[in-house]
Scaffold this motif. Sequence first.
Motif, PDB file in Angstrom:
ATOM      1  N   TRP A  18       0.822  -1.210   0.000  1.00  0.00           N
ATOM      2  CA  TRP A  18       0.000   0.000   0.000  1.00  0.00           C
ATOM      3  C   TRP A  18       0.854   1.257   0.000  1.00  0.00           C
ATOM      4  O   TRP A  18       0.461   2.265  -0.575  1.00  0.00           O
ATOM      5  CB  TRP A  18      -0.961  -0.011   1.182  1.00  0.00           C
ATOM      6  N   TYR A  21       1.906   1.837  -3.580  1.00  0.00           N
ATOM      7  CA  TYR A  21       0.788   1.981  -4.522  1.00  0.00           C
ATOM      8  C   TYR A  21       0.722   3.382  -5.140  1.00  0.00           C
ATOM      9  O   TYR A  21       0.683   3.530  -6.362  1.00  0.00           O
ATOM     10  CB  TYR A  21      -0.517   1.646  -3.798  1.00  0.00           C
ATOM     11  N   VAL A  43      -4.772  -0.897 -13.122  1.00  0.00           N
ATOM     12  CA  VAL A  43      -5.068  -1.388 -11.773  1.00  0.00           C
ATOM     13  C   VAL A  43      -6.139  -2.469 -11.846  1.00  0.00           C
ATOM     14  O   VAL A  43      -6.031  -3.525 -11.210  1.00  0.00           O
ATOM     15  CB  VAL A  43      -5.511  -0.229 -10.848  1.00  0.00           C
ATOM     16  N   TYR A  47      -5.870  -6.334 -10.623  1.00  0.00           N
ATOM     17  CA  TYR A  47      -6.831  -6.920  -9.684  1.00  0.00           C
ATOM     18  C   TYR A  47      -7.412  -8.205 -10.264  1.00  0.00           C
ATOM     19  O   TYR A  47      -7.535  -9.213  -9.570  1.00  0.00           O
ATOM     20  CB  TYR A  47      -7.976  -5.948  -9.382  1.00  0.00           C
ATOM     21  N   ALA A  87      -9.443   2.918  -4.630  1.00  0.00           N
ATOM     22  CA  ALA A  87      -8.383   3.038  -5.638  1.00  0.00           C
ATOM     23  C   ALA A  87      -8.688   4.181  -6.607  1.00  0.00           C
ATOM     24  O   ALA A  87      -7.806   4.957  -6.974  1.00  0.00           O
ATOM     25  CB  ALA A  87      -8.225   1.717  -6.395  1.00  0.00           C
TER      26      ALA A  87
END
Length: 95
Positions: A18, A21, A43, A47, A87
């Motif tokens: 994180w 990120y 992203v 995922y 996000a």
Amino acid sequence: MKGLPFVLFFTALTFVSWGAYGPVLHHGAIALNHDSMRAFVGVGLAYFLIAVLIPFAILKKSGEKGNWTITGTVFSVVAGAVGAIGALGIILALG
């Protein structure tokens, strides 16, 4: 329970992931001509690969049929949506 070392390792993994990120996403958006939405697509692809294909392959390999319930599935989808909204918020803030 797997033990404290197991818990600490995955806590550290989360912290590092994180923490990286935002900066990594920012560099991705810059490399995509400052387009945050294109970075968000990246992203989403990540995922999908990590959170859908890999667990599916592991479940299939182990022969696990699972105990799928509507309530569990709904809560899991809502959790995924909340994560994706978070996000998106970071991406829009960086943009």
